[in-house]
Design a protein around this motif. Structure first.
Motif, PDB file in Angstrom:
ATOM      1  N   ARG A 170      71.543  55.180 138.856  1.00 39.10           N
ATOM      2  CA  ARG A 170      71.382  55.245 137.409  1.00 39.10           C
ATOM      3  C   ARG A 170      72.144  54.119 136.711  1.00 39.10           C
ATOM      4  N   GLN A 219      70.465  47.975 140.058  1.00 40.85           N
ATOM      5  CA  GLN A 219      71.193  48.410 138.863  1.00 40.85           C
ATOM      6  C   GLN A 219      71.632  47.204 138.037  1.00 40.85           C
ATOM      7  N   ASN A 271      62.676  57.339 135.486  1.00 41.58           N
ATOM      8  CA  ASN A 271      62.618  57.942 134.155  1.00 41.58           C
ATOM      9  C   ASN A 271      63.743  57.394 133.294  1.00 41.58           C
ATOM     10  N   SER A 272      63.655  57.678 132.010  1.00 42.42           N
ATOM     11  CA  SER A 272      64.698  57.235 131.076  1.00 42.42           C
ATOM     12  C   SER A 272      64.842  58.262 129.965  1.00 42.42           C
ATOM     13  N   THR A 273      66.053  58.364 129.418  1.00 45.33           N
ATOM     14  CA  THR A 273      66.317  59.258 128.292  1.00 45.33           C
ATOM     15  C   THR A 273      67.090  58.495 127.227  1.00 45.33           C
ATOM     16  N   TRP A 293      68.671  45.148 136.510  1.00 44.79           N
ATOM     17  CA  TRP A 293      68.028  45.770 135.348  1.00 44.79           C
ATOM     18  C   TRP A 293      68.904  45.626 134.099  1.00 44.79           C
ATOM     19  N   LEU A 332      61.577  52.182 138.573  1.00 45.76           N
ATOM     20  CA  LEU A 332      62.135  52.906 137.435  1.00 45.76           C
ATOM     21  C   LEU A 332      61.473  54.279 137.355  1.00 45.76           C
ATOM     22  N   VAL A 364      71.541  55.620 126.398  1.00 46.45           N
ATOM     23  CA  VAL A 364      70.274  55.365 127.093  1.00 46.45           C
ATOM     24  C   VAL A 364      70.574  55.388 128.585  1.00 46.45           C
ATOM     25  N   GLU A 365      69.932  56.304 129.290  1.00 50.88           N
ATOM     26  CA  GLU A 365      70.176  56.420 130.722  1.00 50.88           C
ATOM     27  C   GLU A 365      68.859  56.295 131.471  1.00 50.88           C
ATOM     28  N   VAL A 366      68.847  55.423 132.471  1.00 51.34           N
ATOM     29  CA  VAL A 366      67.661  55.272 133.310  1.00 51.34           C
ATOM     30  C   VAL A 366      68.016  55.669 134.737  1.00 51.34           C
ATOM     31  N   GLU A 367      67.008  56.192 135.425  1.00 47.98           N
ATOM     32  CA  GLU A 367      67.179  56.586 136.825  1.00 47.98           C
ATOM     33  C   GLU A 367      66.133  55.871 137.670  1.00 47.98           C
ATOM     34  N   ARG A 412      60.745  47.387 130.781  1.00 51.91           N
ATOM     35  CA  ARG A 412      60.099  48.694 130.734  1.00 51.91           C
ATOM     36  C   ARG A 412      59.254  48.979 131.963  1.00 51.91           C
TER      37      ARG A 412
END
Length: 239
Positions: free
Chosen positions: A182, A148, A224-226, A151, A222, A136-139, A217
């Motif tokens: 990230r 960072q 984006n996230s993948t 979060w 924040l 799970v990666e968030v930018e 969330r």
């Protein structure tokens, strides 16, 4: 007398994400196109590395994971320092790359992410081996080391307060990118099916509709996230 060079040893054991010797954990993704090419590339990596001495005392482990998408490979290397990695790049990396590219032409390398390990949590030392790694990666919208950490802390607080944790969730390990933008969570699950089941439950993903998860969330900035699932395909450590 010169020391005898160390040799690579294959291992099915997943890396120790919190190993205090690791000063520079790196993640990179290769796009190879098909499941057959995934397997061919893993074999080519094993061959290129196995025929040569272990490249540096500063490399603690190198692991490759096959993406559930059938197209990508995730590479995770654990280095003692960035300097050790840069020395490897200058002198020993290209010969391995050339051999792999000869065996499997057309690999697309999507970039190297440089991180530092921050903290993690596990469901307990129950002896299970993870069957699936979920990245799970968030930018965020700009560099901010405090954000960072905050979060990642908030996610761990939400996990700790989760009223109905999925029994197949095993661990979460948070890494902070050195550019401050990230956060990468290397999460371990019992199986890909269990993680898919958790994602398909009512709500907005893994986690109940708690105030803690809503905060995670809707974090300010924040971008984006993948979420991507992988299976451990190759582990190499010094013998």
């Amino acid at each position: 007398m010169s020391p005898v060079p160390r040799t690579p040893r294959r291992t099915s054991t997943h890396p120790d994400l919190g190993d205090p010797r690791v000063g520079a954990p790196f993640f990179s993704t290769w796009r190879v196109g098909t499941p057959d090419r995934q397997r061919q590339t893993v074999d080519a990596v094993a061959e290129a590395w196995g025929r040569r001495p272990w490249p540096a005392d500063g490399l603690l482990s190198y692991h490759v994971y096959a993406g559930e998408d059938g197209s990508t490979l995730l590479h995770h290397s654990q280095w003692a320092s960035e300097q050790a990695y840069e020395a490897f790049v200058r002198t020993l990396r290209q010969e391995r790359v050339d051999e792999i590219d000869t065996a499997v032409p057309g690999i697309e390398r999507l970039g190297l992410g440089r991180y530092r390990y921050y903290r993690g949590a596990s469901a307990g030392p129950d002896g299970r081996a993870p069957g699936c790694v979920v990245i799970v990666e968030v930018e965020f919208d700009g560099p901010d080391a405090d954000r960072q950490r905050a979060w990642a802390d908030a996610v761990l607080e939400a996990l700790a307060a989760e009223p109905a944790p999925h029994p197949a969730g095993m661990a979460a390990h948070f890494h902070l990118s050195t550019d401050g933008r990230r956060v990468l969570n290397y999460a371990q699950w019992e199986s890909a099916e269990a993680h898919a089941e958790a994602l398909s439950a009512p709500g907005e993903g893994v986690g109940s509709a708690t105030a803690q998860w809503q905060r995670v969330r809707n974090w300010p900035g924040l971008k984006n996230s993948t979420v991507r699932r992988y299976e451990h395909a190759l582990g190499l450590v010094p013998a």
